[in-house]
Every structure is written in C-alpha cells, then in structure tokens.
Design an enzyme around this catalytic site. Structure first.
Site, mmCIF file in Angstrom:
data_model
loop_
_atom_site.group_PDB
_atom_site.id
_atom_site.type_symbol
_atom_site.label_atom_id
_atom_site.label_comp_id
_atom_site.label_asym_id
_atom_site.label_seq_id
_atom_site.Cartn_x
_atom_site.Cartn_y
_atom_site.Cartn_z
ATOM 1 N N GLY A 292 0.782 -1.230 0.000
ATOM 2 C CA GLY A 292 0.000 0.000 0.000
ATOM 3 C C GLY A 292 0.812 1.277 0.000
ATOM 4 N N LYS A 293 2.084 1.218 -0.406
ATOM 5 C CA LYS A 293 2.929 2.417 -0.423
ATOM 6 C C LYS A 293 2.328 3.524 -1.276
ATOM 7 C CE LYS A 293 6.662 0.560 -2.081
ATOM 8 N NZ LYS A 293 6.163 -0.833 -2.211
ATOM 9 N N LYS B 22 8.903 8.689 -8.646
ATOM 10 C CA LYS B 22 9.173 7.261 -8.541
ATOM 11 C C LYS B 22 10.232 6.974 -9.590
ATOM 12 C CE LYS B 22 6.947 2.774 -8.084
ATOM 13 N NZ LYS B 22 6.702 2.527 -6.668
ATOM 14 N N SER C 286 7.978 -1.094 -12.220
ATOM 15 C CA SER C 286 7.697 -2.291 -13.004
ATOM 16 C C SER C 286 6.299 -2.752 -12.633
ATOM 17 C CB SER C 286 8.739 -3.378 -12.735
ATOM 18 O OG SER C 286 8.891 -3.618 -11.347
ATOM 19 N N ASP D 172 1.790 2.951 -10.658
ATOM 20 C CA ASP D 172 2.107 3.774 -9.486
ATOM 21 C C ASP D 172 2.355 5.226 -9.886
ATOM 22 O OD1 ASP D 172 1.889 1.500 -7.993
ATOM 23 O OD2 ASP D 172 4.038 1.241 -7.652
ATOM 24 N N GLU E 223 9.129 7.631 -3.953
ATOM 25 C CA GLU E 223 8.656 6.297 -3.595
ATOM 26 C C GLU E 223 9.549 5.224 -4.208
ATOM 27 O OE1 GLU E 223 5.135 3.524 -4.966
ATOM 28 O OE2 GLU E 223 4.344 5.289 -3.929
ATOM 29 N N VAL F 139 10.417 0.834 -4.560
ATOM 30 C CA VAL F 139 9.717 -0.303 -5.158
ATOM 31 C C VAL F 139 9.848 -1.527 -4.256
ATOM 32 C CG1 VAL F 139 9.684 -1.891 -7.119
ATOM 33 C CG2 VAL F 139 10.089 0.536 -7.506
ATOM 34 N N GLY F 140 8.746 -2.234 -4.012
ATOM 35 C CA GLY F 140 8.818 -3.457 -3.221
ATOM 36 C C GLY F 140 9.195 -3.193 -1.779
#
Length: 214
Positions: free
Chosen positions: A18-19, A41, A45, A55, A117, A119-120
C-alpha cells in the site's frame, strides 16, 4: 536539481503493502492544506493488469503532475519483477543507481514537499547495483515514511525495515488497520510502547506528522 524544502522517502516492508495508496492520500491531504507537493518514482515495473493505473499515474493524479514527470518513460518496465530483473526480461539494460538518482528532476521553484517512492520492500533490488535502502541513503531525505501491514508478522517486518532505514526521522503507517482487531491493536501497542516507534493508522494524523518535518 531543485530539491524540495522537505524531502520524504517512501519505503515498504514488502510489495503490494500500500505504499502508493498511502503516499497519494498524504499528498492529497497536504495539497488540501495549500502546500505544494511533488512526487517521484525513479523506476517502476508492473503487470498487464496494472496498465492504466501504474504507481506513477496514481501519484501523478494526487500531485497534479504528469505521470512521465513522476517516473521517466524509459523507466517504465511492463514486467512484474524487481526493476533490474524486469528490465532484463524486457530486453533492456538494467538501470544503475547513479542513473536513477541523476534522472530525478524537481520543479522550480522548489515544492514544499517532495516524495520519492521506492519499489517493493526495503531490500528489494531497485537497480543493477543498489536496492531501495541504497537509494534512500543517497537521497538523504528529511524523513522516511515506512508502510506496513498491521497483521500477524508486522512487528518483525517493521523492526527489520526500521533497522535498515535507521538515520532520518521515521514514521510507520499501518495500512488497513482495524481498531477492533486484537492482533492489529496488540501489534500497534508493541511497536509504539515497546519499540518506541512513531506509528500512525490514519491518513490525517500521518499527514500531520509528516507536515511537522518542515
């Protein structure tokens, strides 16, 4: 690069935590207070099911920017793997950390807040030679937003991520927190009372805390 007055790094304890949703809601809240906010960002991917709602597009809708200003178009990898793996699978050269950092462009005049932001999860590969933690360390943000779930396993996940991100002020957002859930409330109490972490469960209070980093 025109660095925002307050730079916020965004990380998660895992993927699909939920970032992006939390970041977008905070951006909307801060914009509603009359503050200027930009989102970036560096790479993304995604799978075919995400087309039309990547995103970068979600963040852009919140900040009022163009999606390709949020994430450079050549860093959109339509393969649901960590970015360097996704780039390879798509027949492209995986990015290096220095390239991703160099490609971050902020508007001028400087925004009141800028969100970057990742990733993962915190240790997820972001580039050929670096992960999310490495990117945030290089950015030296004024604070870090760590998004986690409130469910079983939250304490371990948050502790590991918080240790990896040690340095700048950190606030944990427990996404999808339910006050009436005993597991959720006990995890919240442990993280705040035992571990002394700043933890929020609502967007308004989360935005208040981040606004306090100004």
């Amino acid at each position: 690069m025109t660095r925002p007055a307050t730079l916020v790094g965004v990380a998660g304890v895992a993927t699909e935590i939920g970032k992006t949703w939390a970041t977008a809601r905070v951006i909307e809240n801060l914009c509603g207070r009359g503050l200027s906010v930009s989102a970036r960002k560096p790479v993304q991917s995604y799978g075919a099911e995400d087309l039309g709602a990547t995103d970068a597009e979600v963040l852009a809708a919140a900040s009022g920017e163009a999606p390709r200003a949020v994430c450079p178009p050549h860093r959109w990898y339509p393969v649901p793997l960590a970015p360097p793996l996704a780039a390879s699978a798509a027949g492209q050269v995986p990015p290096r950390l220095a390239e991703l950092l160099d490609e971050i462009r902020w508007p001028s005049p400087a925004a009141d807040f800028g969100f970057v932001e990742t990733v993962g999860g915190v240790r997820s590969p972001l580039a050929e030679d670096g992960d999310c933690r490495d990117l945030l360390r290089a950015l030296r943000p004024d604070g870090v937003l760590l998004v986690a779930g409130p469910h079983l396993g939250a304490i371990n996940a948050v502790r590991l991520a918080a240790d990896a991100l040690a340095g700048p002020p950190l606030v944990v957002y427990l996404n999808r927190y339910l006050p009436g859930d005993g597991v959720h409330s006990r995890n919240l109490a442990w993280l705040t009372e035992r571990d002394g972490l700043a933890v929020e469960t609502g967007i308004e209070n989360l935005a208040d805390r981040i606004a306090g980093w100004r």
